[in-house]
Design a protein around this motif. Sequence first.
Motif, PDB file in Angstrom:
ATOM      1  N   ARG A   1       0.631  -1.038   0.372  1.00 33.87           N
ATOM      2  CA  ARG A   1      -0.114  -0.193   0.161  1.00 33.87           C
ATOM      3  C   ARG A   1       0.785   0.983  -0.293  1.00 33.87           C
ATOM      4  NH1 ARG A   1      -4.270  -0.984   4.282  1.00 33.87           N
ATOM      5  NH2 ARG A   1      -6.134  -2.904   3.227  1.00 33.87           N
ATOM      6  N   PRO A   2       0.512   1.914  -0.924  1.00 29.29           N
ATOM      7  CA  PRO A   2       1.277   3.572  -0.596  1.00 29.29           C
ATOM      8  C   PRO A   2       0.799   4.398   0.741  1.00 29.29           C
ATOM      9  CG  PRO A   2      -0.755   3.371  -1.889  1.00 29.29           C
ATOM     10  CD  PRO A   2      -0.476   2.460  -1.695  1.00 29.29           C
ATOM     11  N   SER A   3       2.097   5.038   0.651  1.00 32.71           N
ATOM     12  CA  SER A   3       1.665   5.537   2.445  1.00 32.71           C
ATOM     13  C   SER A   3       2.042   7.401   2.035  1.00 32.71           C
ATOM     14  CB  SER A   3       1.812   5.228   3.027  1.00 32.71           C
ATOM     15  OG  SER A   3       2.457   5.884   4.874  1.00 32.71           O
ATOM     16  N   ARG A   4       1.639   8.603   2.165  1.00 35.47           N
ATOM     17  CA  ARG A   4       1.710   9.045   2.696  1.00 35.47           C
ATOM     18  C   ARG A   4       2.850   9.692   3.945  1.00 35.47           C
ATOM     19  NH1 ARG A   4      -3.176   9.957   3.815  1.00 35.47           N
ATOM     20  NH2 ARG A   4      -4.872  10.681   2.400  1.00 35.47           N
ATOM     21  N   ASP A   5       2.736   9.162   5.120  1.00 31.87           N
ATOM     22  CA  ASP A   5       3.798   9.178   5.481  1.00 31.87           C
ATOM     23  C   ASP A   5       4.216   7.693   6.722  1.00 31.87           C
ATOM     24  OD1 ASP A   5       4.972   9.531   8.186  1.00 31.87           O
ATOM     25  OD2 ASP A   5       3.993  11.812   8.478  1.00 31.87           O
ATOM     26  N   ILE A   6       4.898   6.875   5.955  1.00 32.88           N
ATOM     27  CA  ILE A   6       5.474   5.379   6.217  1.00 32.88           C
ATOM     28  C   ILE A   6       5.483   5.977   7.935  1.00 32.88           C
ATOM     29  CG2 ILE A   6       7.137   3.984   7.079  1.00 32.88           C
ATOM     30  CD1 ILE A   6       7.985   4.465   3.930  1.00 32.88           C
ATOM     31  N   ALA A   7       6.411   6.450   8.281  1.00 31.94           N
ATOM     32  CA  ALA A   7       6.370   6.169  10.043  1.00 31.94           C
ATOM     33  C   ALA A   7       4.813   6.497  10.756  1.00 31.94           C
ATOM     34  CB  ALA A   7       7.352   7.656  10.356  1.00 31.94           C
ATOM     35  N   ALA A   8       4.103   7.349  10.057  1.00 26.35           N
ATOM     36  CA  ALA A   8       2.842   7.462  11.000  1.00 26.35           C
ATOM     37  C   ALA A   8       1.824   5.818  10.975  1.00 26.35           C
ATOM     38  CB  ALA A   8       2.182   8.613  10.422  1.00 26.35           C
ATOM     39  N   ALA A   9       2.206   5.813   9.668  1.00 27.09           N
ATOM     40  CA  ALA A   9       1.449   4.392   9.292  1.00 27.09           C
ATOM     41  C   ALA A   9       2.047   3.322  10.227  1.00 27.09           C
ATOM     42  CB  ALA A   9       1.483   3.736   7.431  1.00 27.09           C
ATOM     43  N   GLU A  10       3.251   3.265  10.274  1.00 24.19           N
ATOM     44  CA  GLU A  10       4.360   2.232  10.839  1.00 24.19           C
ATOM     45  C   GLU A  10       3.559   2.123  12.883  1.00 24.19           C
ATOM     46  OE1 GLU A  10       8.514   1.398  12.303  1.00 24.19           O
ATOM     47  OE2 GLU A  10       8.332   1.923  11.038  1.00 24.19           O
ATOM     48  N   ARG A  11       3.735   3.671  12.727  1.00 23.22           N
ATOM     49  CA  ARG A  11       3.104   3.325  14.168  1.00 23.22           C
ATOM     50  C   ARG A  11       1.912   2.895  14.283  1.00 23.22           C
ATOM     51  NH1 ARG A  11       5.501   8.206  14.203  1.00 23.22           N
ATOM     52  NH2 ARG A  11       3.086   9.027  13.833  1.00 23.22           N
ATOM     53  N   PHE A  12       1.314   3.712  13.529  1.00 20.03           N
ATOM     54  CA  PHE A  12      -0.419   2.767  13.752  1.00 20.03           C
ATOM     55  C   PHE A  12      -0.772   1.061  13.429  1.00 20.03           C
ATOM     56  CE2 PHE A  12      -4.757   0.899  11.586  1.00 20.03           C
ATOM     57  CZ  PHE A  12      -4.801   1.368  12.753  1.00 20.03           C
ATOM     58  N   TYR A  13       0.111   0.517  12.774  1.00 19.34           N
ATOM     59  CA  TYR A  13       0.333  -0.985  12.413  1.00 19.34           C
ATOM     60  C   TYR A  13       0.950  -1.902  14.210  1.00 19.34           C
ATOM     61  CZ  TYR A  13      -2.752  -0.717   8.581  1.00 19.34           C
ATOM     62  OH  TYR A  13      -3.826  -0.298   7.938  1.00 19.34           O
ATOM     63  N   VAL A  14       1.939  -0.922  14.043  1.00 20.34           N
ATOM     64  CA  VAL A  14       2.795  -1.215  15.034  1.00 20.34           C
ATOM     65  C   VAL A  14       2.652  -1.455  16.605  1.00 20.34           C
ATOM     66  CG1 VAL A  14       5.448  -1.640  15.969  1.00 20.34           C
ATOM     67  CG2 VAL A  14       5.237  -1.684  13.533  1.00 20.34           C
ATOM     68  N   GLU A  15       2.746  -0.156  17.095  1.00 24.61           N
ATOM     69  CA  GLU A  15       1.854  -0.101  17.884  1.00 24.61           C
ATOM     70  C   GLU A  15       0.350   0.276  18.621  1.00 24.61           C
ATOM     71  OE1 GLU A  15       3.664   4.071  19.350  1.00 24.61           O
ATOM     72  OE2 GLU A  15       5.783   4.092  18.741  1.00 24.61           O
ATOM     73  N   GLY A  16       0.329   0.529  17.564  1.00 25.31           N
ATOM     74  CA  GLY A  16      -2.007   0.323  17.975  1.00 25.31           C
ATOM     75  C   GLY A  16      -1.904  -1.121  17.233  1.00 25.31           C
ATOM     76  N   LEU A  17      -1.776  -1.887  16.241  1.00 19.44           N
ATOM     77  CA  LEU A  17      -2.605  -3.041  16.309  1.00 19.44           C
ATOM     78  C   LEU A  17      -1.749  -4.423  16.817  1.00 19.44           C
ATOM     79  CD1 LEU A  17      -4.748  -5.117  14.880  1.00 19.44           C
ATOM     80  CD2 LEU A  17      -3.238  -4.925  13.041  1.00 19.44           C
ATOM     81  N   GLY A  18       0.009  -3.670  16.841  1.00 21.43           N
ATOM     82  CA  GLY A  18       0.543  -4.752  18.002  1.00 21.43           C
ATOM     83  C   GLY A  18       1.855  -5.837  16.500  1.00 21.43           C
ATOM     84  N   LEU A  19       1.425  -5.156  15.233  1.00 20.07           N
ATOM     85  CA  LEU A  19       2.833  -5.931  14.302  1.00 20.07           C
ATOM     86  C   LEU A  19       3.834  -6.114  14.249  1.00 20.07           C
ATOM     87  CD1 LEU A  19       0.794  -5.450  11.296  1.00 20.07           C
ATOM     88  CD2 LEU A  19       0.316  -7.652  12.801  1.00 20.07           C
ATOM     89  N   ASP A  20       4.752  -6.641  14.176  1.00 21.76           N
ATOM     90  CA  ASP A  20       6.218  -6.274  14.031  1.00 21.76           C
ATOM     91  C   ASP A  20       6.682  -5.879  12.772  1.00 21.76           C
ATOM     92  OD1 ASP A  20       6.970  -7.695  16.485  1.00 21.76           O
ATOM     93  OD2 ASP A  20       6.162  -9.491  15.423  1.00 21.76           O
ATOM     94  N   VAL A  21       8.507  -5.116  13.322  1.00 17.18           N
ATOM     95  CA  VAL A  21       9.347  -4.498  11.750  1.00 17.18           C
ATOM     96  C   VAL A  21       9.737  -5.813  11.059  1.00 17.18           C
ATOM     97  CG1 VAL A  21      10.289  -2.792  10.817  1.00 17.18           C
ATOM     98  CG2 VAL A  21       8.532  -2.362  12.804  1.00 17.18           C
ATOM     99  N   LEU A  22       9.053  -5.963   9.859  1.00 16.60           N
ATOM    100  CA  LEU A  22       9.915  -7.446   9.711  1.00 16.60           C
ATOM    101  C   LEU A  22      10.854  -6.418   8.997  1.00 16.60           C
ATOM    102  CD1 LEU A  22       6.831  -9.577   8.350  1.00 16.60           C
ATOM    103  CD2 LEU A  22       8.327  -9.589  11.207  1.00 16.60           C
TER     104      LEU A  22
END
Length: 134
Positions: free
Chosen positions: A13-34
Amino acid sequence: MIVNAQTRIRVARPSRDIAAAERFYVEGLGLDVLWRSTERVSGKHDLVMVGPADGTWHFELTHDPENPLEPTPTVDDLFVVYLGAPVEEAQVARLLAAGGTRVPAHNQYWEEFGVTVADPDGYRLVLCSRAWKP
């Protein structure tokens, strides 16, 4: 059969702001950065891959500062997580604190059985209280 339960899947998926998207999926949902790109290379996308560490799937979130692509999610572009238990308000609060926005579901089914939260790019995550039963 080419695809089975062990087939690796990537959703990009394209993102306007990768850091914001990462924060949502990692801190918010609990996924890992692979994996992530670690330096800016002209002509290449910046990207981060998030998912469960032992999973067979992941999200690739991309951004090309030289040729940015605007995300174009619709109300029916969904990432559904079947919890098999009631949605905890603490989980919703983490998603909101990590940059998400609670939105009404377009499909009443998801409103009845879950909570819908838009990520920073507008893509919708549904936390579903039902269990997946194929």
